[in-house]
Design a protein around this motif. Structure first.
Motif, PDB file in Angstrom:
ATOM      1  N   LYS A 154       0.818  -1.221   0.000  1.00  0.00           N
ATOM      2  CA  LYS A 154       0.000   0.000   0.000  1.00  0.00           C
ATOM      3  C   LYS A 154       0.850   1.269   0.000  1.00  0.00           C
ATOM      4  CE  LYS A 154      -4.095  -1.936   2.272  1.00  0.00           C
ATOM      5  NZ  LYS A 154      -4.993  -1.870   3.451  1.00  0.00           N
ATOM      6  N   GLU A 155       2.073   1.155   0.528  1.00  0.00           N
ATOM      7  CA  GLU A 155       2.980   2.304   0.564  1.00  0.00           C
ATOM      8  C   GLU A 155       3.332   2.791  -0.841  1.00  0.00           C
ATOM      9  OE1 GLU A 155       4.368   4.077   3.089  1.00  0.00           O
ATOM     10  OE2 GLU A 155       3.095   3.016   4.529  1.00  0.00           O
ATOM     11  N   PHE A 156       3.084   1.943  -1.848  1.00  0.00           N
ATOM     12  CA  PHE A 156       3.481   2.276  -3.220  1.00  0.00           C
ATOM     13  C   PHE A 156       2.287   2.419  -4.163  1.00  0.00           C
ATOM     14  CE2 PHE A 156       6.903   0.053  -1.116  1.00  0.00           C
ATOM     15  CZ  PHE A 156       8.045   0.751  -1.488  1.00  0.00           C
ATOM     16  N   TYR A 157       1.086   2.420  -3.596  1.00  0.00           N
ATOM     17  CA  TYR A 157      -0.118   2.485  -4.425  1.00  0.00           C
ATOM     18  C   TYR A 157      -0.157   3.733  -5.310  1.00  0.00           C
ATOM     19  CZ  TYR A 157      -2.665  -1.488  -2.376  1.00  0.00           C
ATOM     20  OH  TYR A 157      -3.074  -2.744  -2.008  1.00  0.00           O
ATOM     21  N   ASN A 158       0.296   4.873  -4.783  1.00  0.00           N
ATOM     22  CA  ASN A 158       0.239   6.121  -5.549  1.00  0.00           C
ATOM     23  C   ASN A 158       1.128   6.072  -6.788  1.00  0.00           C
ATOM     24  OD1 ASN A 158      -1.548   7.270  -3.764  1.00  0.00           O
ATOM     25  ND2 ASN A 158       0.026   8.296  -2.552  1.00  0.00           N
ATOM     26  N   GLN A 159       2.212   5.307  -6.716  1.00  0.00           N
ATOM     27  CA  GLN A 159       3.161   5.224  -7.828  1.00  0.00           C
ATOM     28  C   GLN A 159       2.855   4.094  -8.803  1.00  0.00           C
ATOM     29  OE1 GLN A 159       6.574   5.350  -4.768  1.00  0.00           O
ATOM     30  NE2 GLN A 159       7.564   6.013  -6.650  1.00  0.00           N
TER      31      GLN A 159
ATOM     32  N   LYS B 123      -2.272  -2.589  -6.782  1.00  0.00           N
ATOM     33  CA  LYS B 123      -3.613  -2.608  -6.205  1.00  0.00           C
ATOM     34  C   LYS B 123      -4.415  -3.815  -6.683  1.00  0.00           C
ATOM     35  CE  LYS B 123      -4.096   2.444  -5.888  1.00  0.00           C
ATOM     36  NZ  LYS B 123      -4.932   3.601  -6.300  1.00  0.00           N
ATOM     37  N   GLU B 124      -3.859  -4.529  -7.673  1.00  0.00           N
ATOM     38  CA  GLU B 124      -4.591  -5.651  -8.245  1.00  0.00           C
ATOM     39  C   GLU B 124      -4.725  -6.799  -7.249  1.00  0.00           C
ATOM     40  OE1 GLU B 124      -3.366  -6.707 -12.207  1.00  0.00           O
ATOM     41  OE2 GLU B 124      -2.913  -4.628 -12.712  1.00  0.00           O
ATOM     42  N   GLU B 125      -5.602  -7.693  -7.576  1.00  0.00           N
ATOM     43  CA  GLU B 125      -6.024  -8.768  -6.669  1.00  0.00           C
ATOM     44  C   GLU B 125      -4.874  -9.613  -6.129  1.00  0.00           C
ATOM     45  OE1 GLU B 125      -9.204 -12.505  -6.799  1.00  0.00           O
ATOM     46  OE2 GLU B 125      -8.978 -11.172  -8.514  1.00  0.00           O
TER      47      GLU B 125
ATOM     48  N   PHE C  47      22.417   3.492  -7.575  1.00  0.00           N
ATOM     49  CA  PHE C  47      21.664   4.274  -6.612  1.00  0.00           C
ATOM     50  C   PHE C  47      22.535   5.336  -5.956  1.00  0.00           C
ATOM     51  CE2 PHE C  47      19.423   0.103  -6.484  1.00  0.00           C
ATOM     52  CZ  PHE C  47      18.166   0.545  -6.878  1.00  0.00           C
ATOM     53  N   ASP C  48      21.927   6.477  -5.707  1.00  0.00           N
ATOM     54  CA  ASP C  48      22.591   7.507  -4.922  1.00  0.00           C
ATOM     55  C   ASP C  48      22.787   6.968  -3.513  1.00  0.00           C
ATOM     56  OD1 ASP C  48      22.420   9.915  -2.925  1.00  0.00           O
ATOM     57  OD2 ASP C  48      22.912  10.824  -4.866  1.00  0.00           O
ATOM     58  N   GLU C  49      23.926   7.242  -2.923  1.00  0.00           N
ATOM     59  CA  GLU C  49      24.229   6.686  -1.593  1.00  0.00           C
ATOM     60  C   GLU C  49      23.263   7.172  -0.520  1.00  0.00           C
ATOM     61  OE1 GLU C  49      27.713   9.995  -0.491  1.00  0.00           O
ATOM     62  OE2 GLU C  49      28.203   7.866  -0.666  1.00  0.00           O
ATOM     63  N   ASN C  50      22.556   8.257  -0.801  1.00  0.00           N
ATOM     64  CA  ASN C  50      21.596   8.801   0.171  1.00  0.00           C
ATOM     65  C   ASN C  50      20.153   8.423  -0.152  1.00  0.00           C
ATOM     66  OD1 ASN C  50      23.595  10.240   1.714  1.00  0.00           O
ATOM     67  ND2 ASN C  50      23.684  11.735   0.047  1.00  0.00           N
ATOM     68  N   ALA C  51      19.978   7.530  -1.118  1.00  0.00           N
ATOM     69  CA  ALA C  51      18.617   7.125  -1.497  1.00  0.00           C
ATOM     70  C   ALA C  51      17.931   6.424  -0.330  1.00  0.00           C
ATOM     71  CB  ALA C  51      18.667   6.200  -2.714  1.00  0.00           C
ATOM     72  N   SER C  52      16.655   6.720  -0.139  1.00  0.00           N
ATOM     73  CA  SER C  52      15.887   6.070   0.938  1.00  0.00           C
ATOM     74  C   SER C  52      15.494   4.667   0.511  1.00  0.00           C
ATOM     75  CB  SER C  52      14.631   6.882   1.247  1.00  0.00           C
ATOM     76  OG  SER C  52      13.714   6.798   0.165  1.00  0.00           O
ATOM     77  N   GLU C  53      15.077   3.864   1.483  1.00  0.00           N
ATOM     78  CA  GLU C  53      14.641   2.499   1.192  1.00  0.00           C
ATOM     79  C   GLU C  53      13.462   2.502   0.216  1.00  0.00           C
ATOM     80  OE1 GLU C  53      16.500   2.442   5.305  1.00  0.00           O
ATOM     81  OE2 GLU C  53      15.116   3.732   4.195  1.00  0.00           O
ATOM     82  N   LYS C  54      12.558   3.432   0.388  1.00  0.00           N
ATOM     83  CA  LYS C  54      11.391   3.501  -0.496  1.00  0.00           C
ATOM     84  C   LYS C  54      11.803   3.887  -1.912  1.00  0.00           C
ATOM     85  CE  LYS C  54       6.652   5.178  -0.740  1.00  0.00           C
ATOM     86  NZ  LYS C  54       5.575   5.943  -0.062  1.00  0.00           N
ATOM     87  N   GLU C  55      12.752   4.788  -2.033  1.00  0.00           N
ATOM     88  CA  GLU C  55      13.237   5.197  -3.354  1.00  0.00           C
ATOM     89  C   GLU C  55      13.909   4.032  -4.074  1.00  0.00           C
ATOM     90  OE1 GLU C  55      14.178   9.962  -2.616  1.00  0.00           O
ATOM     91  OE2 GLU C  55      15.683   8.441  -2.111  1.00  0.00           O
ATOM     92  N   VAL C  56      14.685   3.256  -3.341  1.00  0.00           N
ATOM     93  CA  VAL C  56      15.384   2.102  -3.928  1.00  0.00           C
ATOM     94  C   VAL C  56      14.376   1.082  -4.442  1.00  0.00           C
ATOM     95  CG1 VAL C  56      16.856   0.116  -3.410  1.00  0.00           C
ATOM     96  CG2 VAL C  56      17.489   2.391  -2.580  1.00  0.00           C
ATOM     97  N   LEU C  57      13.413   0.729  -3.615  1.00  0.00           N
ATOM     98  CA  LEU C  57      12.400  -0.261  -4.014  1.00  0.00           C
ATOM     99  C   LEU C  57      11.541   0.267  -5.161  1.00  0.00           C
ATOM    100  CD1 LEU C  57      11.251  -1.671  -0.543  1.00  0.00           C
ATOM    101  CD2 LEU C  57      12.984  -2.584  -2.096  1.00  0.00           C
ATOM    102  N   SER C  58      11.304   1.568  -5.161  1.00  0.00           N
ATOM    103  CA  SER C  58      10.495   2.174  -6.226  1.00  0.00           C
ATOM    104  C   SER C  58      11.166   2.024  -7.583  1.00  0.00           C
ATOM    105  CB  SER C  58      10.249   3.662  -5.936  1.00  0.00           C
ATOM    106  OG  SER C  58       9.425   3.830  -4.803  1.00  0.00           O
TER     107      SER C  58
END
Length: 348
Positions: free
Chosen positions: A149-154, A159-161, A177-188
Motif C-alpha cells: 500500500k505504501e506504493f499504491y500512488n506510484q 492494487k490488483e487482486e 543508486f545515490d548513496e543517500n537514497a531512501s529504502e522507499k526510493e530504492v524499491l520504487s
C-alpha cells in the motif's frame, strides 16, 4: 556580350563563395563547441523533455553553439522519438550528431552505488545485497516489502487482486543508486523496472489466460527457481499448468526452499512434511506469494507455455530435464539421474 559573361562569372563566384561561407558557418555551429576541451560535463535530460528543452539544457552547459541549428540537426536525424531521459556524460569535443546519437540510443551515464540483483533472488536476498552495500536499513526494507500500500500512488498494478507483498515484483537487474537514497526510493526503482518490463502485450496475454498479475508472477517465480536452461522454462511452466488443471499439488522443491532462511543443499523427505502454506507438496494451488523475483524469460514462459501433457520432470546432469506424462516413467528418470550422479561422484 563579354560584359554579361563577366557579370555572370562574378555572380557565380559570389554564389559559390556564399555557399562555402554558409557551409562553413553551419559546420562550425553543429560541430564541437571546443574540440580541445575534454572536461566531463554531466547533464540530465528529464522525462518527457522536448527538443527545445534539450537544446536549452545543452546550450546552458556550453555543449552546443546554436540552439536552432541543434533543433534542425535533430529534425534531419529523425531520432527525436527515440530520445531517452536520464543522465548523460558529454564534453565540448562532441558534435551535434554525436550528442543526438547518445541521447537517442540511451547511452546513459551511471553513477552512484552499483547494485546487481540476480534473477531468482528472494526479497530477503535482495535486502541482504542492499544492506551489504550500506544502502538502507533491513527493518525498513522488510516493512515496506510487506506493505504494498505504501506504493499504491506510484504503481497501480500493486492494487490488483491478491498482492500482499512486493516479493516477486522487485525486478532483477543492475541498478545505480545515490548513496543517500531512501529504502522507499530504492524499491520504487525496482518496481518501476518491473512495470516497464511487464509490457501492455504481456498484460493483454495475462487477461487472455484469465489470470491476475500476482498469479503470473507467482508461477513465474517457481519456473525461475526450477529452470536451468532457457529452453526448459516454457515446458516446466506447462507441467505446472497441467498439475493445476487436474488439482494436483505443484510439488516444487523450490517452494520448500523458500521456507528456510538459508537454502539447503538437498530437500529431504522430512522437509516435505513441514506444515507451511509454502509447502507445495501438502497444499494445492499456488503459494501465498511469489517465492523470488523472476526474470523476463520466466515471465514470458509462464504467459506462453508449451502445449504438453507432461506432469513430471526431473533434472539431468547437463542442466536440462527429462519429462514424463506418468509416474512410472518419472521414477525411471529419477533412477537414471541418481545413478549418473553417483557415478560422477565416484570418479571425482
Amino acid at each position: 556580350m563579354n560584359i554579361n559573361k563577366k557579370k555572370l562569372g562574378i555572380i557565380g563566384a559570389i554564389s559559390i563563395i556564399s555557399v562555402i561561407l554558409i557551409s562553413v558557418f553551419i559546420f562550425t555551429q553543429i560541430g564541437p563547441y571546443d574540440k580541445n576541451n575534454k572536461k566531463d560535463i554531466v547533464v540530465e535530460i528529464p522525462q518527457g523533455a522536448t527538443t527545445s528543452t534539450i537544446s536549452d539544457i545543452l546550450y546552458k552547459n556550453k555543449l552546443i553553439k546554436n540552439k536552432t541549428m541543434f533543433k534542425i540537426s535533430v529534425k534531419l536525424s529523425n531520432k527525436a522519438q527515440h530520445f531517452k531521459a536520464g543522465k548523460y556524460l558529454f564534453n565540448q569535443t562532441y558534435s551535434n550528431k554525436e550528442i543526438i546519437e547518445d541521447i537517442s540510443s540511451g547511452k546513459i551515464y551511471n553513477d552512484g552505488i552499483k547494485i546487481t540483483i540476480p534473477e531468482g533472488s528472494t526479497s530477503k536476498e535482495i535486502v541482504s545485497i542492499l544492506v551489504g552495500q550500506k544502502l538502507g536499513n533491513e527493518e525498513s526494507y522488510e516493512n515496506l516489502i510487506s506493505n504494498p500500500k505504501e506504493f499504491y500512488n506510484q504503481f497501480k498494478f500493486l492494487k490488483e487482486e491478491d498482492i500482499t507483498s512486493l516479493e516477486g515484483f522487485l525486478y532483477p537487474s543492475t541498478y545505480y543508486f545515490d548513496e543517500n537514497a531512501s529504502e522507499k526510493e530504492v524499491l520504487s526503482v525496482m518496481l518501476s523496472q518491473f512495470n516497464k518490463v511487464y509490457t501492455d502485450k504481456l498484460r493483454d496475454r495475462q487477461k487472455e489466460l484469465k489470470m491476475t498479475i500476482e498469479q503470473v508472477v507467482n508461477l513465474a517465480s517457481i519456473v525461475e527457481k526450477e529452470a536451468v536452461l532457457d529452453e526448459d522454462r516454457p515446458i516446466i511452466a506447462s507441467v505446472f499448468y497441467n498439475r493445476l488443471k487436474i488439482g494436483m499439488p505443484l510439488q516444487s522443491d523450490a517452494t520448500i526452499q523458500y521456507i528456510f532462511k538459508e537454502r539447503k543443499k538437498i530437500v529431504t523427505y522430512k522437509d516435505l512434511e513441514i506444515d507451511s502454506p509454502y509447502n507445495s507438496y501438502k497444499n494445492k494451488g499456488l503459494p501465498p506469494t511469489p517465492i523470488a523475483s523472476p526474470g523476463i524469460k520466466s515471465i514470458e514462459a509462464t504467459l506462453y507455455p508449451e502445449k504438453t501433457e507432461y506432469l513430471y520432470f526431473v533434472a539431468k546432469m547437463d542442466g536440462g530435464n527429462n519429462y514424463s506424462t506418468n509416474y512410472e516413467d518419472h521414477l525411471k528418470y529419477v533412477k537414471e539421474y541418481k545413478d549418473e550422479r553417483d557415478r560422477l561422484n565416484k570418479e571425482k
